[in-house]
Design a protein around this motif. Sequence first.
Motif, PDB file in Angstrom:
ATOM      1  N   LEU A 170       0.841  -1.191   0.000  1.00  0.00           N
ATOM      2  CA  LEU A 170       0.000   0.000   0.000  1.00  0.00           C
ATOM      3  C   LEU A 170       0.878   1.244   0.000  1.00  0.00           C
ATOM      4  CD1 LEU A 170      -2.487  -0.993   2.868  1.00  0.00           C
ATOM      5  CD2 LEU A 170      -2.682  -1.511   0.424  1.00  0.00           C
ATOM      6  N   ARG A 171       0.440   2.286  -0.700  1.00  0.00           N
ATOM      7  CA  ARG A 171       1.105   3.589  -0.641  1.00  0.00           C
ATOM      8  C   ARG A 171       0.188   4.548   0.106  1.00  0.00           C
ATOM      9  NH1 ARG A 171       1.777   5.333  -6.185  1.00  0.00           N
ATOM     10  NH2 ARG A 171      -0.321   6.211  -6.018  1.00  0.00           N
ATOM     11  N   THR A 172       0.658   5.103   1.199  1.00  0.00           N
ATOM     12  CA  THR A 172      -0.172   6.031   1.964  1.00  0.00           C
ATOM     13  C   THR A 172      -0.233   7.372   1.238  1.00  0.00           C
ATOM     14  OG1 THR A 172       1.752   6.631   3.318  1.00  0.00           O
ATOM     15  CG2 THR A 172       0.281   4.923   4.178  1.00  0.00           C
ATOM     16  N   GLU A 173      -1.460   7.864   1.018  1.00  0.00           N
ATOM     17  CA  GLU A 173      -1.654   9.118   0.299  1.00  0.00           C
ATOM     18  C   GLU A 173      -1.802  10.303   1.252  1.00  0.00           C
ATOM     19  OE1 GLU A 173      -1.072   8.962  -2.696  1.00  0.00           O
ATOM     20  OE2 GLU A 173      -1.491   6.900  -3.307  1.00  0.00           O
ATOM     21  N   GLN A 174      -2.002  10.039   2.508  1.00  0.00           N
ATOM     22  CA  GLN A 174      -2.028  11.054   3.557  1.00  0.00           C
ATOM     23  C   GLN A 174      -1.563  10.373   4.841  1.00  0.00           C
ATOM     24  OE1 GLN A 174      -6.036  11.885   5.402  1.00  0.00           O
ATOM     25  NE2 GLN A 174      -6.778  11.190   3.390  1.00  0.00           N
ATOM     26  N   ASP A 175      -1.311  11.155   5.886  1.00  0.00           N
ATOM     27  CA  ASP A 175      -0.973  10.554   7.174  1.00  0.00           C
ATOM     28  C   ASP A 175      -2.160   9.687   7.617  1.00  0.00           C
ATOM     29  OD1 ASP A 175       1.276  12.099   7.001  1.00  0.00           O
ATOM     30  OD2 ASP A 175       0.765  13.428   8.668  1.00  0.00           O
ATOM     31  N   VAL A 176      -1.883   8.461   8.006  1.00  0.00           N
ATOM     32  CA  VAL A 176      -2.966   7.556   8.395  1.00  0.00           C
ATOM     33  C   VAL A 176      -2.630   6.854   9.709  1.00  0.00           C
ATOM     34  CG1 VAL A 176      -3.677   7.115   6.004  1.00  0.00           C
ATOM     35  CG2 VAL A 176      -2.039   5.563   7.104  1.00  0.00           C
ATOM     36  N   LEU A 177      -3.682   6.366  10.332  1.00  0.00           N
ATOM     37  CA  LEU A 177      -3.553   5.425  11.434  1.00  0.00           C
ATOM     38  C   LEU A 177      -3.938   4.060  10.884  1.00  0.00           C
ATOM     39  CD1 LEU A 177      -3.202   4.627  14.427  1.00  0.00           C
ATOM     40  CD2 LEU A 177      -5.615   5.197  14.754  1.00  0.00           C
ATOM     41  N   LEU A 178      -3.019   3.132  10.947  1.00  0.00           N
ATOM     42  CA  LEU A 178      -3.236   1.765  10.478  1.00  0.00           C
ATOM     43  C   LEU A 178      -3.540   0.884  11.681  1.00  0.00           C
ATOM     44  CD1 LEU A 178      -2.847  -0.457   8.151  1.00  0.00           C
ATOM     45  CD2 LEU A 178      -0.490  -0.615   8.994  1.00  0.00           C
ATOM     46  N   VAL A 179      -4.689   0.217  11.648  1.00  0.00           N
ATOM     47  CA  VAL A 179      -5.094  -0.677  12.733  1.00  0.00           C
ATOM     48  C   VAL A 179      -5.405  -2.029  12.103  1.00  0.00           C
ATOM     49  CG1 VAL A 179      -6.674  -1.031  14.665  1.00  0.00           C
ATOM     50  CG2 VAL A 179      -6.132   1.289  13.921  1.00  0.00           C
ATOM     51  N   LEU A 180      -4.827  -3.094  12.648  1.00  0.00           N
ATOM     52  CA  LEU A 180      -5.015  -4.384  12.008  1.00  0.00           C
ATOM     53  C   LEU A 180      -5.128  -5.521  13.015  1.00  0.00           C
ATOM     54  CD1 LEU A 180      -2.113  -6.142  12.051  1.00  0.00           C
ATOM     55  CD2 LEU A 180      -1.471  -4.374  10.424  1.00  0.00           C
ATOM     56  N   SER A 181      -5.727  -6.597  12.553  1.00  0.00           N
ATOM     57  CA  SER A 181      -5.842  -7.830  13.335  1.00  0.00           C
ATOM     58  C   SER A 181      -5.483  -9.008  12.443  1.00  0.00           C
ATOM     59  CB  SER A 181      -7.270  -8.011  13.871  1.00  0.00           C
ATOM     60  OG  SER A 181      -7.462  -9.338  14.357  1.00  0.00           O
ATOM     61  N   THR A 182      -4.780  -9.974  13.015  1.00  0.00           N
ATOM     62  CA  THR A 182      -4.431 -11.194  12.285  1.00  0.00           C
ATOM     63  C   THR A 182      -5.266 -12.388  12.755  1.00  0.00           C
ATOM     64  OG1 THR A 182      -2.619 -11.566  13.853  1.00  0.00           O
ATOM     65  CG2 THR A 182      -2.072 -10.460  11.776  1.00  0.00           C
ATOM     66  N   ALA A 183      -6.423 -12.101  13.372  1.00  0.00           N
ATOM     67  CA  ALA A 183      -7.342 -13.174  13.768  1.00  0.00           C
ATOM     68  C   ALA A 183      -7.924 -13.836  12.514  1.00  0.00           C
ATOM     69  CB  ALA A 183      -8.461 -12.608  14.637  1.00  0.00           C
ATOM     70  N   PRO A 184      -8.470 -15.035  12.642  1.00  0.00           N
ATOM     71  CA  PRO A 184      -9.002 -15.734  11.463  1.00  0.00           C
ATOM     72  C   PRO A 184     -10.119 -14.965  10.778  1.00  0.00           C
ATOM     73  CG  PRO A 184      -8.777 -17.246  13.332  1.00  0.00           C
ATOM     74  CD  PRO A 184      -8.549 -15.869  13.863  1.00  0.00           C
ATOM     75  N   HIS A 185     -10.248 -15.190   9.487  1.00  0.00           N
ATOM     76  CA  HIS A 185     -11.347 -14.625   8.720  1.00  0.00           C
ATOM     77  C   HIS A 185     -12.664 -15.149   9.286  1.00  0.00           C
ATOM     78  CE1 HIS A 185     -14.106 -14.070   5.303  1.00  0.00           C
ATOM     79  NE2 HIS A 185     -13.288 -13.092   4.925  1.00  0.00           N
ATOM     80  N   PRO A 186     -13.729 -14.332   9.340  1.00  0.00           N
ATOM     81  CA  PRO A 186     -14.979 -14.789   9.965  1.00  0.00           C
ATOM     82  C   PRO A 186     -15.609 -16.007   9.308  1.00  0.00           C
ATOM     83  CG  PRO A 186     -15.275 -12.696   8.817  1.00  0.00           C
ATOM     84  CD  PRO A 186     -13.811 -12.931   8.907  1.00  0.00           C
ATOM     85  N   LEU A 187     -15.322 -16.261   8.031  1.00  0.00           N
ATOM     86  CA  LEU A 187     -15.901 -17.417   7.349  1.00  0.00           C
ATOM     87  C   LEU A 187     -14.930 -18.598   7.243  1.00  0.00           C
ATOM     88  CD1 LEU A 187     -17.853 -15.739   4.387  1.00  0.00           C
ATOM     89  CD2 LEU A 187     -18.663 -16.326   6.676  1.00  0.00           C
ATOM     90  N   SER A 188     -13.758 -18.457   7.843  1.00  0.00           N
ATOM     91  CA  SER A 188     -12.750 -19.513   7.736  1.00  0.00           C
ATOM     92  C   SER A 188     -13.252 -20.831   8.310  1.00  0.00           C
ATOM     93  CB  SER A 188     -11.471 -19.101   8.472  1.00  0.00           C
ATOM     94  OG  SER A 188     -10.562 -20.174   8.540  1.00  0.00           O
ATOM     95  N   GLY A 189     -13.029 -21.900   7.568  1.00  0.00           N
ATOM     96  CA  GLY A 189     -13.391 -23.221   8.047  1.00  0.00           C
ATOM     97  C   GLY A 189     -12.187 -24.027   8.487  1.00  0.00           C
ATOM     98  N   ALA A 190     -11.042 -23.389   8.546  1.00  0.00           N
ATOM     99  CA  ALA A 190      -9.814 -24.094   8.913  1.00  0.00           C
ATOM    100  C   ALA A 190      -9.707 -24.287  10.418  1.00  0.00           C
ATOM    101  CB  ALA A 190      -8.601 -23.315   8.401  1.00  0.00           C
ATOM    102  N   ALA A 191      -8.874 -25.227  10.829  1.00  0.00           N
ATOM    103  CA  ALA A 191      -8.565 -25.393  12.240  1.00  0.00           C
ATOM    104  C   ALA A 191      -7.876 -24.135  12.748  1.00  0.00           C
ATOM    105  CB  ALA A 191      -7.663 -26.612  12.443  1.00  0.00           C
ATOM    106  N   TYR A 192      -8.011 -23.866  14.056  1.00  0.00           N
ATOM    107  CA  TYR A 192      -7.433 -22.645  14.594  1.00  0.00           C
ATOM    108  C   TYR A 192      -5.904 -22.699  14.523  1.00  0.00           C
ATOM    109  CZ  TYR A 192      -6.649 -18.521  17.400  1.00  0.00           C
ATOM    110  OH  TYR A 192      -6.242 -17.273  17.821  1.00  0.00           O
TER     111      TYR A 192
END
Length: 232
Positions: A170-192
Motif C-alpha cells: 500500500l502507498r499512503t496518500e495522507q498521514d494515516v492510522l493503520l489498525v489491524l488484526s491477524t485473527a481468522p477470517h470470519p468465514l474460515s473453516g480451517a482449524a485454529y
Amino acid sequence: MSWAHEVPGGAAWSTPVRAGRLVTLTALGDDANVSVLLFGADRLDRLNVPDTMKAQMSARIRPPMVLMSDRGLALASVVSSTSDWHDCLTGFGHDAHLERFGPSSYAADRNDWRRSARSGLISELTKHGLGEADLHGPVNFFSKVAIADDASASLAWQAGHTTAGDQVVLRTEQDVLLVLSTAPHPLSGAAYGPAGVQVEVGSAPWPAEDDASWLFRDESARALEMCRRVVA
C-alpha cells in the motif's frame, strides 16, 4: 529509512504512518488474514469500503485500486499484490466465530489466548482515543470469498488462496492510522492456527505521470487529487 514489525497470528496491532510511505504486508503462513482499518490523521476520514467498491466498480480489493474515505479522499493506494483478490465484503470476526474452538482465556492459555478480530481492533483503537463506535468495514487482505455452490448462493471462504510469502503493498496518500488484526477470517473453516504477518514501512517514490492508481478510473484520480489538495 525503513522499519519492520512482525505481528503474530491471532493478535492486533496499530501504528501511525506518514504520507508517502510504502506499507508492505507479508503473509508469514498459509491462509493468512489481515483485517485492516484506516483512519486519516485528523480522524475525520476513515476507510469507507462501500464507497471504495462502488466508485471503482469492484467487489474485491486489488491493484491499483484506491482505498477511499467517507469524504471521497484517498487514504492509500494498492500498489502491488501477489493476489488479485482481497475480501472487502464480510467484515471482521466476532467472538462468536471462535466459539467452535472451545473456551479460551488469558488465565488458562496465556499468550495463546484466542481473541476475535473485533476484540483486538477495539483494544487497539482505545490506545488512540477511539473506541467501539469507530469500528468500520475492513479490508481482509490475503483472504478471498466467492459464491458457494448452494441454493442460497451464499459467500464461502476460499482455502489455499494465500501461501507464506505472499505480499500486498500500500502507498499512503495522507498521514494515516493503520489498525489491524491477524485473527481468522470470519468465514474460515480451517482449524485454529492463524498465520502472522510482517509489516514493513519505507519511503515511496513520488507517483509518476503514468501511475496505475491515478489512471485506473476517473473516480480514483479524483480521490487522489482531492487528497493532494487537502494535505498540500
